[in-house]
Design an enzyme around this catalytic site. Structure first.
Site, PDB file in Angstrom:
ATOM      1  N   GLU A   1       1.725   2.059  -3.426  1.00  0.00           N
ATOM      2  CA  GLU A   1       0.607   2.656  -4.163  1.00  0.00           C
ATOM      3  C   GLU A   1       0.648   4.181  -4.052  1.00  0.00           C
ATOM      4  OE1 GLU A   1      -3.808   3.769  -3.241  1.00  0.00           O
ATOM      5  OE2 GLU A   1      -3.420   1.672  -2.724  1.00  0.00           O
ATOM      6  N   HIS A   2       1.013   4.683  -2.873  1.00  0.00           N
ATOM      7  CA  HIS A   2       1.149   6.130  -2.686  1.00  0.00           C
ATOM      8  C   HIS A   2       2.382   6.672  -3.406  1.00  0.00           C
ATOM      9  CE1 HIS A   2      -1.726   7.148   0.761  1.00  0.00           C
ATOM     10  NE2 HIS A   2      -1.937   5.858   0.511  1.00  0.00           N
TER      11      HIS A   2
ATOM     12  N   HIS B   1       0.833  -1.210   0.000  1.00  0.00           N
ATOM     13  CA  HIS B   1       0.000   0.000   0.000  1.00  0.00           C
ATOM     14  C   HIS B   1       0.870   1.263   0.000  1.00  0.00           C
ATOM     15  CE1 HIS B   1      -2.262   3.198   2.202  1.00  0.00           C
ATOM     16  NE2 HIS B   1      -3.111   2.936   1.228  1.00  0.00           N
TER      17      HIS B   1
ATOM     18  N   GLU C   1      -4.257   8.077   7.200  1.00  0.00           N
ATOM     19  CA  GLU C   1      -5.233   7.153   6.618  1.00  0.00           C
ATOM     20  C   GLU C   1      -5.587   6.049   7.605  1.00  0.00           C
ATOM     21  OE1 GLU C   1      -5.810   4.603   2.464  1.00  0.00           O
ATOM     22  OE2 GLU C   1      -3.949   5.709   2.822  1.00  0.00           O
TER      23      GLU C   1
END
Length: 436
Positions: A61-62, A58, A138
């Protein structure tokens, strides 16, 4: 057709090419639209992480939006904004996707931007440090949403301390501790052409997508590697199946509950019967759970059942959000309805309605280029072949009462796990309620 291009039998017109290095390009032409959806799918998800790389998928992904050798982070976003395009990404347990939706004339730009991001991300330490705070925010946001948190707690209880049981985002500790070199290592190991799929759908020509993709990937396409096989059952050790109660005490006004058990693997032949059963039991406003818990008794605003699949396992459950004082009543009704469907199955009306709901959701879910693109990319990564829509619809329509009863006994009859997020001090009462 381009050399190396094939049309899978019954694949609804999808075309597939394999480029050097094992990169797959799969497209579907939809001449009636004026847009195109383009995605690059990586066969890596959070379940592929060892403890040293927890949260890295993840995190990547950023970071792939933070700049390449050719573009800054602003350059990436500005290029898409200038043509009114949509650009985003998501990470799942078993795959990651970077996607864009643009006017058909701007498809070459989308291919160039996304290919640049995926093949040439810099993963600079300063960007890793800057994005660390964003990801921690997040995680905090997720912690503040009880309905998300209870599903995460349910997975953790069901699958235990395994990659499937850990959160996709990682934890505060894993994100704070992971270093840039670990993330870059994960990037180099997982983002290889053989582990990537390019999928596109819309007003497009397959040969042009292949040509533009080949040019955009450039030197990354080298060697004679074959595409990695789809992620099917047996590629990972079996996940633990937990039972019992997990309580997360939070000072919230509503109790959030998930009661469930292990489900089916993605390619299990019984998945169609489970889908029909799930629709009739808790899939809509006419479902048993909605009628019994909300309509007749007013015990909850939101209640539904769900089923999700992975390569070698899955999960099934019921979610409900209710006043804390009503939790025992809600759980009792859930247990009763589960017992009834195991013993008696569905009525003729419920069976027909469940089939119609599943069939309708499948067709309506494929009415735009983005959903078509997602079907292509996901199928290439996690299914043995692209299953024709008509065959899926026929399989749903063929579900029988006996199949429903059999899958109800096999799946819903298992020992249950219960996750609770709410203003409770201990889980003793829930353990009693779970035991019935």
């Amino acid at each position: 057709m381009t050399a190396g291009t094939s049309r899978s039998p019954g694949s609804d017109g999808a075309l597939r090419s394999v480029l050097p290095g094992g990169l797959r390009v799969v497209t579907e032409s939809l001449p009636a639209v004026r847009s195109a959806a383009f995605g690059i799918w990586a066969g890596v998800g959070s379940r592929d992480e060892d403890p040293q790389h927890a949260g890295a998928t993840h995190y990547l992904e950023h970071l792939l939006f933070k700049g390449t050798r050719r573009r800054t982070a602003l350059g990436i976003s500005a290029a898409m904004d200038a043509v009114g395009g949509e650009l985003n990404a998501f990470t799942a347990k078993e795959y990651t996707c970077y996607y864009a939706r643009v006017l058909d004339a701007d498809l070459p730009l989308a291919i160039d931007v996304l290919s640049d991001m995926v093949t040439s991300s810099l993963i600079e330490p300063k960007e890793v440090d800057a994005e660390r705070g964003v990801i921690l925010e997040e995680i905090a946001m997720n912690e503040d949403d009880p309905s998300d948190l209870v599903h995460e707690a349910f997975s953790a209880l069901l699958f235990g301390d395994t990659p499937l049981g850990r959160p996709i985002l990682g934890t505060v500790d894993s994100i704070n501790s992971i270093a840039a070199n670990r993330i870059a290592e994960h990037y180099r190991a997982r983002y290889t052409p053989a582990n990537l799929v390019v999928a596109a759908a819309g007003n497009l020509e397959h040969d042009q997508v292949v040509e533009l993709t080949s040019a955009a990937f450039g030197p990354a396409l080298a060697g004679d590697a074959a595409p990695l096989p789809p992620r099917l059952g047996g590629t990972h050790p079996g996940a633990a199946t937990g039972t019992g109660v997990r309580l997360l005490s939070r000072p919230v006004e509503q109790a959030n509950l998930v009661l469930g058990c292990a489900g089916l693997a993605r390619t299990d032949d019984r998945r169609f019967a489970l889908g029909v059963l799930n629709a009739a039991l808790g899939g809509g406003m006419s479902s048993r759970l909605f009628q019994e818990i909300r309509e007749k008794r007013g015990l909850a605003y939101s209640v539904y059942s769900f089923s999700s699949q992975h390569a070698d396992c899955g999960q099934w459950g019921i979610y409900a959000g209710c006043l804390p004082a009503k939790t025992e009543d809600v759980l009792a009704i859930c247990r009763d309805e589960i017992a009834k469907v195991i013993e008696h199955g569905l009525t003729d009306e419920e069976l027909d309605r469940g089939k119609g709901q599943v069939r309708g959701s499948i067709v309506l879910g494929l009415e735009d280029p983005s959903s078509r693109m997602s079907r292509l990319g996901k199928s290439e990564l996690v299914y043995p072949f692209l299953e024709p829509v008509d065959e899926i619809l026929a399989a749903v329509q063929a579900v029988t009462h006996d199949q429903v009863r059999e899958v109800a006994a096999a799946v819903l009859g298992q020992p249950k796990a219960l996750a609770v997020v709410g203003p409770f001090d201990d889980d003793e009462a829930f353990a009693v309620a779970l035991a019935g």
